[in-house]
Scaffold this motif. Structure first.
Motif, PDB file in Angstrom:
ATOM      1  N   HIS A   1      -7.829  -2.537  -7.178  1.00  0.00           N
ATOM      2  CA  HIS A   1      -7.652  -1.184  -7.705  1.00  0.00           C
ATOM      3  C   HIS A   1      -8.410  -1.047  -9.011  1.00  0.00           C
TER       4      HIS A   1
ATOM      5  N   PHE B   1      -8.316   2.446  -4.491  1.00  0.00           N
ATOM      6  CA  PHE B   1      -7.478   1.340  -4.026  1.00  0.00           C
ATOM      7  C   PHE B   1      -8.010   0.872  -2.678  1.00  0.00           C
TER       8      PHE B   1
ATOM      9  N   MET C   1       1.560   6.660  -7.060  1.00  0.00           N
ATOM     10  CA  MET C   1       0.302   7.085  -7.654  1.00  0.00           C
ATOM     11  C   MET C   1       0.304   8.498  -8.240  1.00  0.00           C
TER      12      MET C   1
ATOM     13  N   GLY D   1       0.933   3.906  -3.096  1.00  0.00           N
ATOM     14  CA  GLY D   1       0.611   5.307  -2.837  1.00  0.00           C
ATOM     15  C   GLY D   1       1.715   6.254  -3.276  1.00  0.00           C
TER      16      GLY D   1
ATOM     17  N   ARG E   1     -12.651   7.044  -0.554  1.00  0.00           N
ATOM     18  CA  ARG E   1     -12.306   6.593   0.787  1.00  0.00           C
ATOM     19  C   ARG E   1     -13.394   7.005   1.763  1.00  0.00           C
TER      20      ARG E   1
ATOM     21  N   ALA F   1      -7.393   2.794   0.964  1.00  0.00           N
ATOM     22  CA  ALA F   1      -6.161   3.442   1.409  1.00  0.00           C
ATOM     23  C   ALA F   1      -6.442   4.902   1.707  1.00  0.00           C
ATOM     24  N   LYS F   2      -5.665   5.479   2.624  1.00  0.00           N
ATOM     25  CA  LYS F   2      -5.868   6.891   2.987  1.00  0.00           C
ATOM     26  C   LYS F   2      -5.678   7.809   1.796  1.00  0.00           C
ATOM     27  N   TRP F   3      -4.853   7.402   0.827  1.00  0.00           N
ATOM     28  CA  TRP F   3      -4.576   8.238  -0.337  1.00  0.00           C
ATOM     29  C   TRP F   3      -5.496   7.927  -1.519  1.00  0.00           C
ATOM     30  N   SER F   4      -6.424   6.983  -1.345  1.00  0.00           N
ATOM     31  CA  SER F   4      -7.326   6.606  -2.440  1.00  0.00           C
ATOM     32  C   SER F   4      -8.284   7.744  -2.752  1.00  0.00           C
TER      33      SER F   4
ATOM     34  N   GLU G   1       0.834  -1.213   0.000  1.00  0.00           N
ATOM     35  CA  GLU G   1       0.000   0.000   0.000  1.00  0.00           C
ATOM     36  C   GLU G   1       0.866   1.259   0.000  1.00  0.00           C
ATOM     37  N   GLU G   2       1.943   1.228   0.744  1.00  0.00           N
ATOM     38  CA  GLU G   2       2.861   2.377   0.797  1.00  0.00           C
ATOM     39  C   GLU G   2       3.516   2.615  -0.570  1.00  0.00           C
TER      40      GLU G   2
END
Length: 207
Positions: A52, A39, A27, A24, A207, A201-204, A20-21
């Protein structure tokens, strides 16, 4: 008509946080080439999966952008050593479906996949069409569509909830005879149903 590529990877146990890291981190550069849908990592269902979603105008744009990303060296991210299995589906959205638009809806997304007999999904969409607006007012529909490449005759719908308790509450509100779930048209055979719960994911973008 847009297409939506839904890619599901089964990863090695314990690898998801790093995957995931890395995803991100890569991305921002990849998202400059085409829009990214979202994601997620699975929490209930088959574990250690990531999902995804990539919207494209058509298959030609998909091929061009994927080739461009490889040529520029920005994609795919270096997670290959953690991948055990990969699946890709090309989906078309139903006429009433949202298109995985960016938004903040909660920490739980439910991916439901129904497999029908050959040629039957069109009638399923007809049955859903008049009922979706009221159902989506209770909890947001993120996408509903059918497979064109990959496993065929699948009807895939994605719903967002704040958490599992919120899901139970809202589904109880929605379940009313003649309103939800949509009635199955005569002659339609539902062969299989699966449900996967996944956390964004926090960056998706979703979310």
């Amino acid at each position: 008509l847009m297409i939506f590529e839904m890619r599901t990877y089964l990863m090695k146990p314990g690898s998801i946080p790093k995957v995931e890291e890395l995803f991100g981190a890569g991305m921002p550069a990849r998202a400059k080439l085409s829009r990214f849908g979202g994601f997620w990592r699975t929490e209930v269902g088959t574990l250690n999966q990531i999902i995804h979603v990539w919207p494209y105008n058509d298959m030609n744009e998909r091929e061009r952008i994927r080739a461009d990303a490889i040529k520029q060296g920005i994609w795919p991210v270096k997670i290959q050593d953690s991948i055990l299995e990969m699946e890709s589906k090309i989906l078309y959205a139903a006429p009433f479906s949202p298109h995985f638009e960016p938004g903040e809806h909660g920490d739980l997304y439910e991916f439901r996949t129904y497999t029908y007999g050959p040629g039957q999904v069109a009638k399923v969409m007809e049955a859903w069409a008049p009922l979706v607006k009221a159902r989506s007012a209770i909890s947001p529909l993120i996408f509903a569509g059918y497979t064109d490449l990959g496993p065929l005759n699948e009807w895939v719908h994605v719903w967002a909830y704040k958490n599992m308790a919120d899901r139970e509450t809202r589904r109880a509100q929605a379940m009313k005879p003649g309103q939800w779930p949509p009635p199955r048209p005569e002659g339609i055979t539902l062969l299989k149903q699966t449900s996967t719960f996944a956390v964004p994911a926090k960056w998706s973008p979703l979310r």
